[in-house]
Scaffold this motif. Structure first.
Motif, PDB file in Angstrom:
ATOM      1  N   SER A 436       0.826  -1.205   0.000  1.00 15.95           N
ATOM      2  CA  SER A 436       0.000   0.000   0.000  1.00 15.95           C
ATOM      3  C   SER A 436       0.857   1.250   0.000  1.00 15.95           C
ATOM      4  O   SER A 436       0.351   2.358  -0.095  1.00 15.95           O
ATOM      5  CB  SER A 436      -0.872   0.052   1.250  1.00 15.95           C
ATOM      6  OG  SER A 436      -1.613  -1.127   1.364  1.00 15.95           O
ATOM      7  N   LEU A 486      -0.946  -8.345  -4.864  1.00 21.35           N
ATOM      8  CA  LEU A 486      -2.304  -7.914  -4.523  1.00 21.35           C
ATOM      9  C   LEU A 486      -3.349  -8.541  -5.438  1.00 21.35           C
ATOM     10  O   LEU A 486      -4.479  -8.775  -5.038  1.00 21.35           O
ATOM     11  CB  LEU A 486      -2.404  -6.393  -4.577  1.00 21.35           C
ATOM     12  CG  LEU A 486      -1.634  -5.686  -3.470  1.00 21.35           C
ATOM     13  CD1 LEU A 486      -1.685  -4.181  -3.662  1.00 21.35           C
ATOM     14  CD2 LEU A 486      -2.206  -6.051  -2.099  1.00 21.35           C
ATOM     15  N   GLU A 489      -4.177 -11.533  -3.908  1.00 21.35           N
ATOM     16  CA  GLU A 489      -4.815 -11.366  -2.603  1.00 21.35           C
ATOM     17  C   GLU A 489      -6.137 -10.612  -2.667  1.00 21.35           C
ATOM     18  O   GLU A 489      -6.840 -10.509  -1.669  1.00 21.35           O
ATOM     19  CB  GLU A 489      -3.859 -10.650  -1.645  1.00 21.35           C
ATOM     20  CG  GLU A 489      -2.618 -11.455  -1.295  1.00 21.35           C
ATOM     21  CD  GLU A 489      -2.944 -12.743  -0.553  1.00 21.35           C
ATOM     22  OE1 GLU A 489      -4.063 -12.862  -0.036  1.00 21.35           O
ATOM     23  OE2 GLU A 489      -2.098 -13.647  -0.520  1.00 21.35           O
ATOM     24  N   SER A 490      -6.476 -10.044  -3.813  1.00 23.36           N
ATOM     25  CA  SER A 490      -7.744  -9.327  -3.936  1.00 23.36           C
ATOM     26  C   SER A 490      -8.882 -10.288  -3.636  1.00 23.36           C
ATOM     27  O   SER A 490      -8.871 -11.440  -4.055  1.00 23.36           O
ATOM     28  CB  SER A 490      -7.885  -8.787  -5.360  1.00 23.36           C
ATOM     29  OG  SER A 490      -9.212  -8.389  -5.597  1.00 23.36           O
ATOM     30  N   CYS A 497     -10.817  -3.367  -8.272  1.00 19.65           N
ATOM     31  CA  CYS A 497      -9.693  -4.124  -7.727  1.00 19.65           C
ATOM     32  C   CYS A 497      -9.540  -5.449  -8.465  1.00 19.65           C
ATOM     33  O   CYS A 497      -8.449  -5.806  -8.895  1.00 19.65           O
ATOM     34  CB  CYS A 497      -9.913  -4.328  -6.228  1.00 19.65           C
ATOM     35  SG  CYS A 497      -8.638  -5.267  -5.390  1.00 19.65           S
ATOM     36  N   LEU A 539      -7.307  -2.084   0.441  1.00 22.16           N
ATOM     37  CA  LEU A 539      -6.399  -2.952  -0.325  1.00 22.16           C
ATOM     38  C   LEU A 539      -6.357  -2.485  -1.773  1.00 22.16           C
ATOM     39  O   LEU A 539      -5.307  -2.226  -2.336  1.00 22.16           O
ATOM     40  CB  LEU A 539      -6.837  -4.416  -0.235  1.00 22.16           C
ATOM     41  CG  LEU A 539      -5.915  -5.450  -0.899  1.00 22.16           C
ATOM     42  CD1 LEU A 539      -6.028  -6.786  -0.192  1.00 22.16           C
ATOM     43  CD2 LEU A 539      -6.188  -5.657  -2.384  1.00 22.16           C
ATOM     44  N   ALA A 543      -3.615   0.028  -3.751  1.00 20.66           N
ATOM     45  CA  ALA A 543      -2.808  -0.861  -4.602  1.00 20.66           C
ATOM     46  C   ALA A 543      -1.982  -0.121  -5.656  1.00 20.66           C
ATOM     47  O   ALA A 543      -0.873  -0.542  -5.973  1.00 20.66           O
ATOM     48  CB  ALA A 543      -3.692  -1.914  -5.265  1.00 20.66           C
TER      49      ALA A 543
END
Lengths: 633, 198
Positions: A436, A486, A489-490, A497, A539, A543
């Motif tokens: 982040s 990410l 991990e989204s 996202c 998140l 990103a």
């Protein structure tokens, strides 16, 4: 007790008052022989990985076999992470504080003999200052430690985290005793407000204001109110919270108990990722021990105040470190965030007022209550008070866990405490704030490390990961790395996202192959803004930051990829060529033997050559060559 | 009554309403995909974004969940809002090339082509989750859910096998904004033994 502790301990007996806690502490201190030596073995993750368990076993064996002529036989003790991870396994001899580094089981005999014969430290195991070349026997004199200010980490490395008596002797639960005897809950909140403590999880929201907000919500909605600890640390390269939970679990517990006392909460939750099994084990032991002594559970220290906690294990989703996703996960649903137009202090876990703080934030609370908000506010800088723990990793000599007052210049952390980049060249940039965050280039090395200065420089404090990059790190590659992380991990709930991260990464993939245009750069920046504005949670919303920060400081390097079709750092495989300089090559053949493709040929003692068509650009030859003959361009 | 402004127009709303509900009452158009009156909003598609401004301060929020408040200044078609919508639609064009509804909606906002590569030409599901929510909240059957995470996410019955929880009511097909559930219903309820629609 779940684990046999180092010393003979009294049977756990419930403490019914603050006075009984004070008596117990005095007994523990009195029973300690000041002459007894302690051989302290660091059981941090880094040291364990490099063989601390074997070292401990060898020390025990050597101690048993030794013909000890000292009055008191030394104790062997294992502790949480001492922080100087790159020098592990670490062993420290107390009370003198003799610091041994890179200890192997073969060294155990000498360490024990040196103690038995009172012969002074084992010279070859001492730390050697790389600048002066002189050995430094005492831990406190080593620059890595000398330049730190260890408050949150103050007990880690000296206490056995699985032994509550060790913690109590070292001052644990003194803040709780003080609050229960001399402070109204309201005063606890006021003290935290006064301290200026800001959330250590990343965003830096003032903790006192959060607690005050929860009190207001309780006025409207009544109780129950919940206190929750976010131990779902997951940024690549960050391990501060893990080491705090492993090394001093009672600090986190005591902080939560104080928070619960301040807010009138009866139930707390510790959300810890399942990939931290030692942290979970140590916290579980700590909870059990605190309960058996009456420091947790019904009628704490006979005060009438009751509070208990349970541990919830995260199942490996990075997004569950986001507050609302963490709540949905504890509630038993899929860990997906929800919009937070109503704040968690009003509507958090189970829709109730909730105070969620990070591990390090909770661990700061006992310090504040014990020493006062004014004392705490005097540490650091005006709008970022106290200290911050960082995990210093990447291209830096002293990899490890460091704690410094807020406001210390970034360059000081990297170059003085961290000992600079291996090889002595200046660092290129420091990545802070994880996926982040952003990066701070060398030119801004005087930037004070505090919440506001880092933000102004286009990065953020984050939870404390600090990744040092040098000239061999490519910013396009770094931005791609974080996006790929990410993307995996989204949670996939919102479109910006779920789709946007992949699409940004695809554009960067093209850049790394030398494909791209000014239009692509503009699109990338515009798409990044759309994701920042449009994503549901932090998140997705943060990103694009690593990309935007590297673009801000290293735009030329991006242009070198798409216009010059070159990767200046020599990382992007499609844009680089490996070659052997015939003037420097001695024909030692090591590169040819190491090359997994058999792409290097040449006769012994004659310059070698790389077959470009067979080369996969893995870089092994570059690392192997001792003569600097392999070049990348 | 709560008074505030949408695009410079003074509006009134009941306490507890969202910005979107108020806008609809006044006939102010805000596009949506994952919103349906029959179920609770979830904030997945992000198409209903609006910008809030107060002096120099500005923030983009989703209108389907943002609660009304006295004195709000809401902008439904600002540059920041248009930028978010444009990119969502351009990405959806590539993600769901088989959906005529997405193509039409994108065209309304001036997006007629996409710069992104198409990974699956037959895809028409935007994973807004409306089908899941209607099945849970209205029907009460909980026969479907989102399966997997992030880029691997899809809509399906448990273990991606037809199950007996589905009552074949067709609510999911009705609320689906792209018609994607039509193709997927059999995968949830199982193929009917007899062809009924004759």
């Amino acid at each position: 007790m779940a684990k046999a502790s180092n010393a003979a301990r009294p049977e756990p007996q419930r403490l019914n008052s603050v006075e009984e806690l004070a008596t117990l502490r005095q007994e523990l201190l009195d029973s300690k022989d000041p002459n007894q030596a302690e051989i302290v073995v660091c059981y941090g993750t880094g040291c364990l990985a490099s063989g601390a368990r074997q070292v401990e076993a060898a020390l025990k064996k050597a101690l048993k076999a030794a013909d000890m002529d000292v009055k008191v036989r030394p104790l062997i003790k294992t502790t949480g992470c001492r922080g100087f991870c790159s020098q592990g396994p670490l062993v420290v001899i107390q009370p003198e504080g003799i610091f041994y580094q890179k200890v192997s089981p073969q060294d155990a005999e000498d360490i024990v003999q040196a103690l038995a014969q009172d012969a002074g430290p084992v010279q070859r195991l001492l730390y050697r200052d790389p600048k002066t070349g002189e050995t430094i026997p005492h831990e406190k004199d080593i620059p890595f430690y000398k330049l730190q200010e260890r408050l949150v980490l103050r007990r880690i490395g000296s206490i056995d985290p699985t032994d509550i008596y060790d913690t109590i002797a070292a001052g644990g639960y003194q803040a709780l005793a003080k609050a229960l005897t001399s402070m109204e809950p309201e005063q606890v909140v006021a003290e935290v407000e006064k301290s200026g403590l800001r959330g250590r999880g990343g965003a830096g929201f003032p903790t006192g204001r959060k607690w005050r907000g929860a009190l207001k919500a309780i006025e409207k909605k009544g109780r129950p109110v919940y206190v929750v600890c976010n131990g779902d640390e997951g940024d690549p390269g960050a391990f501060m919270d893990c080491m705090v939970m492993e090394g001093d679990p009672h600090a986190v517990l005591e902080g939560m108990i104080l928070g619960a006392y301040a807010l009138g909460a009866e139930q707390g939750y510790l959300y810890v990722r399942a990939e931290y099994p030692v942290a979970i084990e140590h916290l579980s032991i700590a909870i059990e021990q605190a309960r058996s002594l009456g420091l947790l559970g019904e009628n704490i220290l006979g005060s009438g105040f009751s509070f208990d906690v349970r541990i919830n294990r995260g199942a490996g989703a990075f997004v569950c470190g986001e507050s609302t996703a963490l709540f949905t996960s504890i509630e038993g649903k899929a860990g997906e965030p929800r919009p937070k137009y109503v704040r968690s202090v009003e509507e958090g876990l189970w829709g109730r007022p909730t105070v969620l703080n990070n591990v390090e934030t909770w661990a700061n609370v006992p310090l504040i209550i014990e020493n006062g908000g004014d004392w705490y506010a005097g540490i650091g800088v005006p709008h970022s008070t106290g200290t911050k723990v960082f995990s210093l990793v990447g291209k830096v000599n002293n990899v490890g866990l460091v704690e410094v007052p807020m406001g210390v210049p970034l360059g000081h952390i990297v170059e003085e405490i961290g000992g600079g980049v291996p090889g002595g060249k200046p660092f290129k940039a420091v990545q802070t704030g994880g996926p982040s965050g952003g990066c701070i280039p060398y030119e801004l090395k005087d930037t004070p490390v505090d919440f506001d200065s880092l933000k102004a420089a286009g990065s953020m404090m984050g939870s404390g990961g600090m990744i040092v990059m040098d000239e061999r790190d490519c910013v396009v590659d770094v931005a791609r790395y974080f996006l790929r992380f990410l993307e995996e991990e989204s949670c996939g709930k919102c479109i910006p996202c779920r789709l946007g991260l992949t699409r940004m990464r695809e554009i960067l993939d093209d850049f790394s192959r030398g494909k791209g245009s000014q239009k692509d750069l503009e699109d990338l920046e515009s798409l990044a803004q759309a994701i920042k504005d449009g994503a549901l949670c932090a998140l997705g919303g943060s990103a694009p930051n690593p990309l935007l920060a590297t673009l801000r400081y290293f735009r030329d390097e991006y242009l070198a990829h798409i216009e010059g079709h070159k990767c200046p750092a020599g990382v992007c495989k499609d844009l680089i060529t490996y070659r052997i300089d015939p003037d420097k090559c001695t024909g030692c053949t090591s590169c040819a033997r190491m090359c997994p493709q058999g792409a290097i040929s040449g006769e012994k003692k004659k310059p070698h050559a790389i077959d470009e068509s067979a080369c996969i650009r893995c870089g092994i030859c570059l690392e192997t060559c001792e003569f600097g003959a392999v070049e990348v361009f | 009554m709560v008074e505030f402004e949408i695009d410079g127009q003074k509006v009134q709303a009941q306490e507890g309403w969202t910005v979107l509900e108020t806008a609809r009452k006044y006939g102010i158009h805000i596009p949506t995909l994952c919103y349906h009156e029959a179920v609770k909003p979830s904030g997945a598609c992000r198409l209903c974004v609006v910008e809030l401004r107060e002096g120099d301060w500005s923030k983009v929020v989703i209108s389907c969940m943002y609660p009304v408040a006295e004195g709000l200044k809401v902008f439904t078609d600002s540059e920041r809002v248009k930028n978010v919508r444009r990119w969502i639609l351009e990405m959806l064009l590539a993600e769901c090339p088989a959906s005529e509804e997405i193509r039409q909606l994108a065209a309304q906002y001036g997006v007629t082509s996409t710069r992104f590569a198409i990974h699956d030409p037959d895809q028409d599901c935007i994973l807004c989750g409306l089908c899941v929510r209607v099945c849970a909240e209205v029907v009460g059957a909980n026969a479907i859910s989102t399966v997997g995470r992030g880029v691997h996410k899809q809509i399906g019955a448990p273990y991606l096998e037809p199950g007996s929880d589905c009552v074949a009511c067709g609510s999911c097909v009705t609320v689906c904004p792209t018609g994607a559930m039509r193709r997927r219903l059999d995968a949830v309820r199982g193929k009917p033994k007899v062809e009924l629609a004759r």
